[in-house]
Scaffold this motif. Structure first.
Motif, PDB file in Angstrom:
ATOM      1  N   LEU A 166      38.137  50.530  45.785  1.00 30.06           N
ATOM      2  CA  LEU A 166      38.753  49.888  44.620  1.00 30.06           C
ATOM      3  C   LEU A 166      39.976  49.090  45.073  1.00 30.06           C
ATOM      4  O   LEU A 166      40.967  49.660  45.541  1.00 30.06           O
ATOM      5  N   HIS A 213      40.744  42.517  40.710  1.00 29.52           N
ATOM      6  CA  HIS A 213      40.511  42.472  39.262  1.00 29.52           C
ATOM      7  C   HIS A 213      41.651  41.764  38.527  1.00 29.52           C
ATOM      8  O   HIS A 213      41.417  41.100  37.515  1.00 29.52           O
ATOM      9  N   THR A 228      35.513  52.099  41.445  1.00 28.78           N
ATOM     10  CA  THR A 228      34.481  51.106  41.155  1.00 28.78           C
ATOM     11  C   THR A 228      33.295  51.803  40.482  1.00 28.78           C
ATOM     12  O   THR A 228      33.067  52.994  40.706  1.00 28.78           O
ATOM     13  N   ILE A 283      36.601  50.460  35.167  1.00 28.07           N
ATOM     14  CA  ILE A 283      37.375  50.847  36.350  1.00 28.07           C
ATOM     15  C   ILE A 283      38.081  52.175  36.104  1.00 28.07           C
ATOM     16  O   ILE A 283      38.062  53.073  36.941  1.00 28.07           O
TER      17      ILE A 283
END
Length: 383
Positions: free
Chosen positions: A286, A291, A261, A243
């Motif tokens: 993103l 996450h 991403t 990331i």
């Protein structure tokens, strides 16, 4: 309309570059291209983008391609001279060098001589002859724009910053296909296992390089040349999620990172549009909450010996990085063909480096000679 030459059109980076060109037909035109032997994919690209010149790897592919195309509408060539012609064809504005291996070196130098902007994805060119490429670029006042996600990240972090304020470059690494395995578990891994990268979809050679961590080593050498930073101030950080693509630490201890991403179209498009940006359709946003956590580990150089070899070769300098790259290319090819085991890749590289006495400030002829001698030596060891 920016006119593009694309070397390595049927590879992973090439296909994604074409995706960017296709998404912005008013901004980019594919003028020339090259590919190796993948006739089917090559013809599909030619029919969709209508380049005026196409270079292929060998005469056999050239003859097959002539049978499939209306050759009065397109110029075709093969071999190294054709690759050079594709790089500098007609009124090209930007060369996207996405070939794999040191074959991309001479076309890059010729394009720089012709004052063509270079979008560099072919890291072996800078590893093999970084001093020549950067000297050429300065002499001819040509931009070297990084396409690798890590170098693009650093490049983006440095916009508006002064180089004198940089303290450290931090390049992130996913760890590749075998990041959760011990060295003992690597003894009998298969080619299929090595090609199963957890984060990125890439070509076979770069995926194996990622598994050995040589890919990150090549990126360290590339970063040294692109950003004129000594090796002692370049670090590698294991970051499994891919990331954060890289970070820059300044001497006031402020750290700037570039996140996104995993999508190679982002750095490719930035290189093509620099210093501007264009929208990137269908790119995943993103969302950090998806996450939850990002993980980081210090690199274990005993675990990843190829990364240590890369740092060593870079610090020695001269022709040693040429040896590193040539030995690695031959060893990876042998592994992909089932001739050697996975851990023998690093053994062959080490033996080639141990044998070589580095030549300081080599010219192009010396680099090419060392490259070939190294390949011959590694082939002898494999045989």
């Amino acid at each position: 309309m920016k006119k593009i030459s694309l070397l390595g059109a049927t590879g992973s980076i090439g296909i994604q570059t074409l995706s960017v060109i296709e998404a912005h037909p008013d901004e980019f035109e594919l003028v020339s291209m090259s590919f190796g032997r993948n006739i089917k994919s090559g013809i599909e690209i030619i029919k969709k983008f209508n380049p005026r010149f196409v270079a292929v790897q060998d005469k056999e592919t050239y003859e097959k391609l002539k049978l499939e195309l209306e050759i009065d509408k397109i110029k075709i060539g093969y071999g190294q001279e054709a690759l050079i012609e594709a790089a500098i064809f007609d009124d090209v504005d930007c060369l996207v060098n996405a070939v794999v291996g040191s074959v991309g070196l001479v076309p890059t130098l010729k394009a720089i001589e012709n004052k063509i902007t270079i979008a560099i994805a072919n890291k072996e060119t800078l590893v093999t002859a970084g001093h020549l490429v950067t000297e050429y670029a300065r002499k001819h006042q040509v931009d070297l724009l990084p396409v690798d996600s890590e170098h693009s990240a650093i490049f983006q972090c440095l916009q508006g910053e002064k180089s004198k304020n940089i303290d450290r470059l931090i390049i992130t690494a996913s760890g590749g296909s075998f990041r959760d395995k011990t060295r003992d578990e690597l003894t009998n891994v298969t080619v299929e296992q090595a090609l199963n990268h957890p984060n990125w979809s890439m070509g076979a050679k770069i995926t194996i390089d990622s598994a050995t961590m040589m890919n990150k080593g090549l990126e360290v050498i590339e970063a040294h040349w692109l950003f004129n930073i000594p090796y002692q101030r370049i670090d590698v950080l294991l970051h499994k999620e891919s990331i954060i693509h890289s970070l820059v630490e300044f001497h006031d201890r402020s750290v700037i990172a570039q996140l996104g991403t995993p999508d190679m179209r982002v750095p490719i498009q930035y290189a093509l549009t620099y210093p501007d940006r264009l929208p990137l359709e269908n790119a995943k946003r993103l969302e950090l909450w998806e996450h939850g956590k990002l993980h980081f580990e210090k690199i274990n150089f005993d675990r990843y010996k190829c990364l240590q070899y890369a740092f060593d070769s870079g610090k020695i300098g001269g022709t040693m990085p040429t040896v590193l790259n040539a030995a690695n290319e031959e060893a990876v090819e042998a592994f992909l063909k089932g001739k050697i085991k996975f851990l023998q890749i690093e053994d062959l590289i080490e033996r080639a480096m141990d044998k070589h006495v580095s030549i300081a400030h080599p010219d192009l002829e010396q680099i090419q000679e060392v490259d070939q001698l190294t390949r011959n030596f590694v082939q002898t060891l494999i045989s």
